[in-house]
Design an enzyme around this catalytic site. Structure first.
Site, PDB file in Angstrom:
ATOM      1  N   LYS A 151       0.393   8.002  -5.016  1.00 13.38           N
ATOM      2  CA  LYS A 151      -0.575   7.207  -4.256  1.00 13.38           C
ATOM      3  C   LYS A 151      -0.971   7.916  -2.961  1.00 13.38           C
ATOM      4  CE  LYS A 151       0.614   3.479  -1.992  1.00 13.38           C
ATOM      5  NZ  LYS A 151       1.047   2.092  -1.672  1.00 13.38           N
ATOM      6  N   ASP A 169      -3.154   0.541  -4.552  1.00 11.60           N
ATOM      7  CA  ASP A 169      -2.130  -0.168  -3.790  1.00 11.60           C
ATOM      8  C   ASP A 169      -2.134  -1.630  -4.220  1.00 11.60           C
ATOM      9  OD1 ASP A 169      -4.401  -1.248  -2.672  1.00 11.60           O
ATOM     10  OD2 ASP A 169      -3.711  -1.036  -0.601  1.00 11.60           O
TER      11      ASP A 169
END
Length: 241
Positions: A151, A169
């Site tokens: 991420k 997220d």
């Protein structure tokens, strides 16, 4: 925002449908499809043509450190800490020279600051010794840095270098599943679905649109459907006023 000059964008942007057109195709189908996805993305783009992160930064390195610090923390909290930190140290060498305790004194208001400080120090050491103090424009190299997972690498590649990566997220996961834009059981499934169904012209910015939409409109406890610009296209069944 820093961008990769070699990134090629679609030359023929998709225009959003007019209200009557949107209403007509929305009546014909209740399931998410390519047309509805394009309309959703077009509306988000029209509302915010040039989105970016809410983390404050002025270089790829500052962005990298801010994203590492942002795990399980708010952007507001990270910005308060980095505003003081970057005023005295905003390069790998400068932060490394602060020492572990010195760094902690600047980020102690951020959750998990002890572990994050150790990761930042190790990352600075690697950047100094292996990358000439530069943030590498490589997923493999980024993910090899302490505190950097997929991420975080996606955010840096997208925001600092203009790559069409999509970091998923909690906000993006929620929006993608609620709207049925790109449903998935976990963040990896949602990321792969988004990469598959989002047209090329939207890929660079879709991460920012969805995270901002989830942060301010499609919030966790009670989504603000009444003020949502894509409410008529969303497939969430328990809509609010």
């Amino acid at each position: 925002m820093l961008q990769n000059q070699n990134l090629k964008m679609c030359s023929a942007p998709v225009l959003p449908l007019k209200p009557k057109q949107a209403a007509n195709f929305n009546k014909k189908t209740s399931q998410m499809n390519k047309t509805k996805r394009i309309e959703i993305l077009s509306r988000l783009r029209n509302e915010n043509p040039h989105p970016t992160t809410e983390l404050n930064y002025s270089s790829p390195f500052e962005l990298l450190i801010a994203v590492i610090l942002s795990a399980q923390a708010t952007d507001v909290g990270v910005n308060k800490a980095t505003s003081k930190l970057y005023a005295v140290a905003n390069t790998p060498q400068a932060i490394y020279d602060l020492g572990l305790d010195g760094l902690k004194s600047y980020i102690k208001t951020i959750g998990l600051f002890n572990a994050k400080a150790e990761n930042v120090m190790k990352t600075c050491y690697i950047l100094i010794n292996e990358h000439n103090s530069q943030v590498p424009e490589s997923r493999e190299a980024l993910e090899a840095l302490p505190g950097v997972g997929r991420k975080t690498a996606n955010v840096v590649l997208n925001t600092a270098f203009g790559w069409p990566t999509i970091a998923v997220d909690t906000h993006i996961f929620r929006v993608s599943n609620r709207t049925k834009l790109a449903p998935g059981k976990n963040v990896d499934q949602v990321e792969q679905k988004l990469l598959k169904v989002v047209p090329k012209e939207f890929k660079v910015d879709v991460h920012h649109w969805l995270i901002l939409h989830g942060r301010y409109t499609c919030i966790a406890r009670k989504p603000r459907c009444g003020s949502c610009i894509i409410e008529d296209l969303c497939e969430f069944k328990d809509k609010t006023e």
